[in-house]
Scaffold this motif. Structure first.
Motif, PDB file in Angstrom:
ATOM      1  N   VAL A 131       0.730  -1.208   0.045  1.00 49.99           N
ATOM      2  CA  VAL A 131      -0.083   0.036  -0.188  1.00 49.99           C
ATOM      3  C   VAL A 131       0.959   1.044  -0.052  1.00 49.99           C
ATOM      4  O   VAL A 131       1.761   1.485   0.828  1.00 49.99           O
ATOM      5  CB  VAL A 131      -0.791   0.191   1.303  1.00 49.99           C
ATOM      6  CG1 VAL A 131      -2.103   1.369   1.204  1.00 49.99           C
ATOM      7  CG2 VAL A 131      -1.840  -1.383   1.420  1.00 49.99           C
ATOM      8  N   ARG A 132       0.787   2.193  -0.967  1.00 47.05           N
ATOM      9  CA  ARG A 132       1.467   3.507  -1.023  1.00 47.05           C
ATOM     10  C   ARG A 132       0.299   4.297  -1.175  1.00 47.05           C
ATOM     11  O   ARG A 132      -0.371   4.312  -1.893  1.00 47.05           O
ATOM     12  CB  ARG A 132       2.431   3.476  -2.243  1.00 47.05           C
ATOM     13  CG  ARG A 132       3.285   1.963  -2.269  1.00 47.05           C
ATOM     14  CD  ARG A 132       4.257   2.050  -3.530  1.00 47.05           C
ATOM     15  NE  ARG A 132       4.730   0.521  -3.548  1.00 47.05           N
ATOM     16  CZ  ARG A 132       5.780   0.308  -4.402  1.00 47.05           C
ATOM     17  NH1 ARG A 132       6.113   1.292  -5.412  1.00 47.05           N
ATOM     18  NH2 ARG A 132       6.156  -1.113  -4.494  1.00 47.05           N
ATOM     19  N   ALA A 133       0.656   5.391  -0.390  1.00 46.53           N
ATOM     20  CA  ALA A 133      -0.051   6.723  -0.346  1.00 46.53           C
ATOM     21  C   ALA A 133       0.610   7.945  -0.554  1.00 46.53           C
ATOM     22  O   ALA A 133       1.711   7.978   0.063  1.00 46.53           O
ATOM     23  CB  ALA A 133      -1.053   6.635   0.560  1.00 46.53           C
ATOM     24  N   VAL A 134       0.225   8.776  -1.708  1.00 45.65           N
ATOM     25  CA  VAL A 134       0.930  10.339  -1.644  1.00 45.65           C
ATOM     26  C   VAL A 134      -0.219  11.193  -1.023  1.00 45.65           C
ATOM     27  O   VAL A 134      -1.208  11.277  -1.077  1.00 45.65           O
ATOM     28  CB  VAL A 134       0.900  10.663  -3.105  1.00 45.65           C
ATOM     29  CG1 VAL A 134       1.353  11.986  -3.081  1.00 45.65           C
ATOM     30  CG2 VAL A 134       1.749   9.424  -4.117  1.00 45.65           C
ATOM     31  N   LEU A 135       0.599  11.890   0.254  1.00 45.79           N
ATOM     32  CA  LEU A 135      -0.138  12.746   0.995  1.00 45.79           C
ATOM     33  C   LEU A 135       0.088  14.138   0.308  1.00 45.79           C
ATOM     34  O   LEU A 135       1.128  14.665   0.318  1.00 45.79           O
ATOM     35  CB  LEU A 135       0.216  12.820   2.391  1.00 45.79           C
ATOM     36  CG  LEU A 135       0.258  11.367   3.049  1.00 45.79           C
ATOM     37  CD1 LEU A 135       0.573  11.268   4.543  1.00 45.79           C
ATOM     38  CD2 LEU A 135      -1.253  10.636   2.899  1.00 45.79           C
ATOM     39  N   THR A 136      -1.014  14.874   0.401  1.00 51.80           N
ATOM     40  CA  THR A 136      -0.949  16.148  -0.170  1.00 51.80           C
ATOM     41  C   THR A 136      -1.575  17.245   1.041  1.00 51.80           C
ATOM     42  O   THR A 136      -2.033  16.652   1.734  1.00 51.80           O
ATOM     43  CB  THR A 136      -1.726  16.467  -1.383  1.00 51.80           C
ATOM     44  OG1 THR A 136      -3.020  16.056  -1.068  1.00 51.80           O
ATOM     45  CG2 THR A 136      -1.233  15.728  -2.753  1.00 51.80           C
ATOM     46  N   ARG A 137      -1.119  18.475   0.692  1.00 51.40           N
ATOM     47  CA  ARG A 137      -1.505  19.372   1.756  1.00 51.40           C
ATOM     48  C   ARG A 137      -2.868  19.679   1.940  1.00 51.40           C
ATOM     49  O   ARG A 137      -3.410  19.691   0.558  1.00 51.40           O
ATOM     50  CB  ARG A 137      -0.575  20.544   1.356  1.00 51.40           C
ATOM     51  CG  ARG A 137      -0.779  21.882   2.480  1.00 51.40           C
ATOM     52  CD  ARG A 137      -0.131  23.165   1.779  1.00 51.40           C
ATOM     53  NE  ARG A 137       1.212  22.950   1.790  1.00 51.40           N
ATOM     54  CZ  ARG A 137       2.002  24.010   1.716  1.00 51.40           C
ATOM     55  NH1 ARG A 137       1.688  25.060   1.672  1.00 51.40           N
ATOM     56  NH2 ARG A 137       3.490  24.013   1.840  1.00 51.40           N
TER      57      ARG A 137
END
Ligand SMILES: [Zn+2]
Length: 414
Positions: free
Chosen positions: A396-402
């Motif tokens: 599981v890979r997640a990109v977190l944005t502001r």
């Protein structure tokens, strides 16, 4: 002349191994010979045991005594075999019943005055005793609390050797006037089935993608990678994965408490929640996976995270050989360390969470904020520090944005 045997245990790494202590009395010059790969502390038990027996009002056999420790190939360390050696000698001499000691484990270090002191790894030894279908453990008052945590074991305990022998003989004796050894506050004495209230997913505003990734990882036991710029909430989220995991079962709780004890950690209660370990990126390979010196192999962070979460913040900053050392425990749920003198298997079944910036400036993959100033080559090189074989194991890979202001004000978790 007599022969008697009793079980005991030695700890190697984080697991205890059963040792059979046999005593044989034969005609000859008085003396005690220890055989079976004993270290200095075990060899010194000759003098401790003799003094303890004499000072407990018991008779030390005036014959030739041979004490064998088996299996012979297992290195015996520490003073925890004292009580077993004393009981085996006394049983061989007929002062206590050898039948009563059959299938019994004895744990304890003896003082010269006969008091029974606690030993390191009493909980680990008790778990091994239960695994080996040993039903009764004889030990001192302090360790009796630890042994009593394992439901299948019966405990016989006394403050000193004199009282213990009297109890084994079925005699009634006055206990020592003052408690010989008080129970320290540092030892776990019971279960505390409560959740740590400090890390709750409801504290996180926005970050719906990150929360969803966390739930999926928790439900499926997947490893997780969080990418995002500094300050976006990667650490905040990672710390809350433990909050989503269920309480540990009784056996698992005792197992991780025993590991924490053997690594020098102390807890007032048995740990019933999954552990969370977050080593700094300067951690060495030995600190991460354990091992080190031949004489006293250390417990690694991966074993302290057993049945819990291992969080690597700033994962790209870890040494590549430290990250690569994680591959074996990730695949096998443990790792084996072989040295000339020993072979240790450390348990290490954890959920890995890594957090990293997406590029050296941290702004890639996030359109809400300053633009990334790195070249494509810089970005490739930066994330390339996380090796392909390691990333292949992270599902599981997640990109977190502001988060936007709207997301922050519409938090459905509140
Ligand atoms: Zn950048």
């Amino acid at each position: 002349m007599g022969l008697a045997r009793v079980q005991s245990a030695v700890v190697i790494g984080v697991r205890a191994h059963v040792v059979e202590v046999e005593a044989h009395l034969a005609p000859g010059l008085p003396g005690l010979t220890l055989v079976g790969l004993a270290d200095t502390a075990v060899n010194e038990s000759r003098d401790r045991v003799r003094a303890a027996v004499a000072n407990s009002g018991l008779r030390w056999p005036g014959t030739r005594i041979t004490v064998g420790l088996s299996p012979a190939g297992l290195p015996k360390r520490g003073p925890g075999l004292d009580l077993a050696i004393a009981l085996a000698v006394l049983a061989a001499d007929g002062q206590v019943s050898a039948e009563d000691l059959a299938g019994v484990m004895a744990l304890g270090e003896l003082g010269l005055d006969g008091r029974i002191r606690p030993v390191a790894g009493a909980l680990a030894a008790s778990l091994t005793a239960a695994d080996c279908e040993i039903e009764r453990v004889i030990t001192g008052c302090v360790d009796a609390r630890q042994v009593g945590l394992v439901p299948s074991l019966r405990v016989t305990s006394a403050a000193d050797l004199r009282c213990l022998v009297a109890e084994l003989r079925g005699e009634v004796v006055e206990p020592p006037e003052t408690p010989v050894e008080s129970v320290t506050d540092s030892l776990p004495v019971g279960f505390l089935p409560t959740r740590d209230p400090t890390a709750d997913l409801a504290d996180v505003m926005g970050q719906e993608v990150g929360k969803r990734a966390l739930e999926v990882a928790a439900a499926g036991g997947h490893h997780l990678a969080l990418l995002g710029r500094a300050g976006v909430g990667k650490t905040l989220l990672a710390e809350r994965l433990v909050d989503l995991l269920p309480d540990l079962g009784e056996r698992e709780s005792l197992e991780i408490t025993a590991i924490a004890q053997l690594s020098g950690g102390v807890s007032r209660h048995v740990m019933t929640r999954p552990p969370f370990q977050a080593p700094h990126h300067t951690a060495s390979r030995v600190a991460m996976v354990g091992g080190g010196s031949d004489r006293s192999p250390t417990v690694g962070v991966v074993s302290l995270a057993h049945r819990g979460v291992l969080f690597l913040d700033e994962a790209t900053e870890f040494e590549p050989n430290v990250l690569d050392a994680l591959r074996e425990p990730i695949d096998a749920g443990g790792l084996t360390i072989v040295r000339a003198a020993f072979r240790i298997t450390y348990p290490a079944r954890f959920q890995l969470v890594i957090a990293a910036n997406p590029c050296p400036c941290g702004n890639a993959l996030d359109t809400r904020g300053p633009a990334c100033t790195c070249t494509p080559a810089q970005r490739r090189k930066y994330l390339g520090r996380l090796s392909g074989p390691l990333m292949d194991r992270i599902d599981v890979r997640a990109v977190l944005t502001r988060p936007t202001l709207a997301e922050l004000s519409l938090n459905p978790w509140r």
